[in-house]
Write an enzyme that holds these catalytic residues in place. Sequence first.
Site, mmCIF file in Angstrom:
data_model
loop_
_atom_site.group_PDB
_atom_site.id
_atom_site.type_symbol
_atom_site.label_atom_id
_atom_site.label_comp_id
_atom_site.label_asym_id
_atom_site.label_seq_id
_atom_site.Cartn_x
_atom_site.Cartn_y
_atom_site.Cartn_z
ATOM 1 N N PHE A 114 54.013 54.230 31.994
ATOM 2 C CA PHE A 114 54.136 55.655 31.718
ATOM 3 C C PHE A 114 53.282 56.574 32.271
ATOM 4 C CE2 PHE A 114 58.202 56.712 29.860
ATOM 5 C CZ PHE A 114 58.269 58.057 29.053
ATOM 6 N N GLN A 227 54.571 72.839 28.160
ATOM 7 C CA GLN A 227 54.620 71.791 29.039
ATOM 8 C C GLN A 227 56.003 72.100 29.918
ATOM 9 O OE1 GLN A 227 55.552 67.403 28.328
ATOM 10 N NE2 GLN A 227 53.335 67.097 29.161
ATOM 11 N N HIS A 229 58.333 69.783 32.056
ATOM 12 C CA HIS A 229 58.652 68.447 32.326
ATOM 13 C C HIS A 229 58.972 68.323 33.829
ATOM 14 C CE1 HIS A 229 60.473 64.345 32.306
ATOM 15 N NE2 HIS A 229 59.641 64.262 31.424
ATOM 16 N N LEU A 239 66.876 66.820 29.860
ATOM 17 C CA LEU A 239 65.848 65.991 30.268
ATOM 18 C C LEU A 239 66.426 64.599 31.065
ATOM 19 C CD1 LEU A 239 62.959 64.977 29.912
ATOM 20 C CD2 LEU A 239 63.714 63.802 27.652
ATOM 21 N N GLU A 242 60.926 60.383 31.984
ATOM 22 C CA GLU A 242 59.863 59.847 32.719
ATOM 23 C C GLU A 242 60.087 58.374 32.756
ATOM 24 O OE1 GLU A 242 56.223 61.850 32.070
ATOM 25 O OE2 GLU A 242 55.314 60.016 31.399
ATOM 26 N N ARG A 273 52.132 64.984 33.546
ATOM 27 C CA ARG A 273 53.192 65.809 33.920
ATOM 28 C C ARG A 273 52.993 67.071 34.464
ATOM 29 N NH1 ARG A 273 56.767 64.788 28.428
ATOM 30 N NH2 ARG A 273 57.435 62.511 29.014
ATOM 31 N N HIS A 337 59.741 71.995 28.245
ATOM 32 C CA HIS A 337 60.066 70.743 27.638
ATOM 33 C C HIS A 337 59.480 70.505 26.410
ATOM 34 C CE1 HIS A 337 61.287 66.649 26.713
ATOM 35 N NE2 HIS A 337 60.047 66.436 26.992
ATOM 36 N N ARG A 372 50.638 67.054 27.427
ATOM 37 C CA ARG A 372 50.630 66.038 26.548
ATOM 38 C C ARG A 372 51.140 64.665 27.612
ATOM 39 N NH1 ARG A 372 55.337 63.355 24.825
ATOM 40 N NH2 ARG A 372 56.894 65.220 25.142
#
Lengths: 559, 295, 323
Positions: A114, A227, A229, A239, A242, A273, A337, A372
């Site tokens: 990730f 954030q 995304h 979304l 990821e 991100r 996001h 994050r």
Amino acid sequence: MLEHDVLVIGAGLAGMRAAIAARAEGASVAIISKVHPVRSHSNAAQGGINAALTDRGDGWEDHAYDTVKGSDYLGDQDAIEVMCQSAGQALIDMEHFGVTFNRDDEGKLGTRAFGGQRRARTFFVGDFTGQAMLHVMFEQLIKSGVRRYEEWFVTGLIEEDGRVCGVTALEIRTGQVFVIRSKTVIFCTGGLGRLFEPSTNALIVTGDGMALAYNAGAQLMDMEMVQYHPTTLAGSGVLISEAARGEGAYLLDKNGERFMERYAPNMMELASRDVVSRAEQTELNAGNGVNGCVYLDCRHLGKALIMEKLSQIREIGIDLAGVDMITDTIPIRPGMHYMMGGIKTDVDGQTNLPGVYAAGECACVSVHGGNRLGANSLLDTIVFGQRSGVHAAQACRDQEYIEFDVEQAVRREERRIQEVIDRPQNGDRVGSVRLAMGESMNRNLAVYRDEAGMLETMHDLRGLKEKYTRVPVDNKNRVFNTDLVFALELGFMLDCAETIAVSALERKDSRGAQARTDYPNRDDENWMKHIVAVKGEEGPEISYSPVSITRWTPEERKY
Amino acid sequence: MKYAFFPGCVSRGGCPELYPAAKLICQRLDIELQEMPGASCTGAGVLQEKNEFLGDTLNARTFAMAEDLGLPIMTICSTCQGVMSQANHRMKSNPEYLAKVNVELAEEGLEYKGNAEPKHLLWILIEDYGLDKLESLITKPLAGIRLAPFYGCYILRPTDALDFQDNPDRQSSLERLIETLGATVVDFAGKTRCCGFPILTINEKNSMAMVGKHTAEAKDLGADAMVTPCPLCHLNLDAFQPKASAQAQRSIDLPIIHMPQAIGLAMGISPKDLGLQRHIVSTKALITKLGVAAG
Amino acid sequence: MDVTFKIKRYDPEVEAPESYWQDFSLTLDDSATVLDGLIKIREDMDGTLSLRCSCRSAICGSCAMRINGHAGLACKMQVRLALDDDNVIIIEPAGVMPVVKDLVVDFDMFWSKIMEVDPYLRPEGTEPDAEYIASNEAMLHLSGVTACIMCGACVSDCTVMEVDPTFLGPAALAKAYRFTADPRDGDAQGVSRDRLEALNEPTGMWDCTRCAECVEVCPKGVAPMDRIMALREQAINAGFDNTYGARHAEAFSNSLEHSGQLDELRLVPNTVGVFNLPVLLNMAPEALRALTHGKLPPIIHKKIENADRVRKLFRRVEDPDRS
């Protein structure tokens, strides 16, 4: 008389975890949610949950370092240590509750790579980990016997002698106003995505708890850290996890090139991100996109892998954009996001208001700092949800209910609500005020910001707040009056929006998710600190809070 | 046109009027039928509750026999159609599974190569025969007759096993057939619902409630008869209509006819030759309205 | 595209409330979903329209409703695929559950059925320190069932619940299967006997009529009916074989084994018990009418050609010693 030791507001992952933990401590607990718990936005988390398991040769310190670096050194390292140390047990707890995590060949919990992490430590259920965890948490909530107020909307906090002692709430089904007394409240109300248009967030994510707490005097911290995304679907903004990049997907510009090579040559598409979003935005600004989008390419992953691990996002692509990622590329762009900022808490969820706690996305401990990492939010919710629940339950043991005039509180709230319902039509609509706010926020408080733009949004917000005091609703009745709920939510959103704009203007450096073209560098000397906003007479009042540094000295952040 | 004929169990058992009626109209349509006396029951979904693999193997056996004859399969029962299609779908979409099935068939010297496309006579008429061609054979259009279609679950769902994506006309096939026969379609909510036959012995009350609800709805909307391509539905809707009527505490008296019977009537075949006198709910009023001799 | 949304509305707060239809004309993008249209209506045209919706991406389960007569998620249905020849879409609240207002239905009965199946993991024995060991295959299989987002589409269109709201229903039964199929639930072999026993009772797994509406309308591919069939197989294998449903399947199977065809005449007595006089007498009028109308299946049941081959096939496949 409706009264409970601990009242949890919001029934997503953090809320339900807190409620279960508080109940296990023997407190009388209730959880209140404006939607049924399984409709909560935790559902939409797709990719997975991070944890460093020692039997894999992983260590919590590595996870913590990745998180600190990912936060662009704005994260409080003491809190990050707590989260990463607790992660392993929190994960196993979830598995014992029944979550159907993917497994490796030995039948043990399996991982995927990730963003922003140097080793794979993201545990997952297909590409719908949030939904899987949320439903299991609801199962455990049922088992625990916690009282549930489902489809009840908290409209206000009640304070007596400077202490929160209950809430007013609207039972959406009947439209009746109630007071619920409690010794402690735990805000688990999630983020504020609907402040921005578009956003990956569900329609219910309107910053309710942050606004309620703020209006009662709580500190909101790091509100400028919003954030974006990197991979949100063209059009709807939904979304695209990821996880796709975690499984090996590429980001391509209009010429089919993997542009991340120029921005993060080591981690490429799996840089953190904010780095990826900025890369995309830069490419889009330079004209290297098509219709405001770049492409996510999963074709080389093959049908079998996609069907096993990315099936949900494939469906989303087909249903909402008419593309099948097995054979097509997906048009994506950066979209709002997640909110790193929120109600300031310590590692036990305590805020500056006695008896008031917060956990999950609505809180700012801060474990995410300026940015994050993917799969850290699911972890955040259950670790700090649990800690808040335990602490709040224990705090109740030596406490009595605070007496206040319940009837009067109900009547007052009733009148306020009726006033909203009775407003005459004046050409404005709740939806259009919200849209105006959303577009302004997305224009000037997105990936790249500057002073002129942010001032423009401040100005817009002032005008919209004024309109808000008179905005009418169509529905003059009470049963399931969603029109009324939207109007009340809009008020919360405008309060939060103001704190974001003020905090972003205040921070004169670029760090994490805040990228200012007029202050493009990270300035540790002057801005290695949190920005805190408290409600004042004229609007948000700013102060600062130091960043906790335990073992990782801030350094330049490269991926 | 020639087909490997799979009439199913009920068309020769509890609804013995269906089998001869089907053969009769196929004769008129110039459709040649080749029986497969070694083919077994499909399992009707009931066997599959106990052992799905066994059910799939039995159906693969039938498919293999038809392949050996070099003929496509024709069914005259919604349930046979649905069960066969589902079995076929499972085997065709998973070569490993098909191989497992063929291990069993090999003992008999059979092999299913995966090319069967069993089709109900209803679909054959719409897709292969053509409604225009059928219309040219209609000598006694059912003018003034109001027919309520009742499909039967198995010929409607699940749509992916039934290839509705590639054949969207199957969704409304029965209604278009009714119109081609010259009758008026009675549209009602129950047309795609369940007759309750599978739970007849398990929960009779619910089974009768379903029969009562759908027949009463069609009757109240002015239907002269209900037409169905499934003999299992026919059994419940016809033979058990008196019981359903008693449970609902109202009269219904809606005759239920088989799809081949409806076609036969429009072709001028006598009601007696079509077996209409065998039905439990009397078809006399319908025959009178048709203005034909009962034969 | 210019479209008409024909919506069935209901306002409980008027005098003598009853449902009524209201048409809304709107212009939408080609890629719009039904939900996009509904949101546009309530934001721009008529804020009194009540509906539940949240995520817009088929994961929260809020927006289940009947579109053109069949249940589904409004956010997953593309408008251009749902229009009739006059560019009209018909939208109604979900079925079976009582209407609260407009497209909002009362989910109390839905949730009470979920609660009935004890919807949480109940492992027996001691909990391991680390994770339970389980195969990825088992977890993937379960994820196909846990994909359920509790939207209620299956319940809305269930043909049994339509006539009998006491039926546990597809959502609750699929949820129950999620646990009976979990190797961590139940005993050391993962068999959850007490769950299967409870689900074997009236209103449980045997009351499903196998109409496949739930399979058809489920937006997440859970296929509740298939899970109910799997529950039946599990129940029979666990030794719960004395329900009418189990006996029916057994009798059917025996009939095919011996003759390759269904012996309808004997099926009923074999299902309910040949000495079960009350039930058999209850069917007597039907049997008598069948007899007088020439519809009684023959007493001497005909076998198919080469029926012994089918018998051999049954024996081979059902051999308990085979791996």
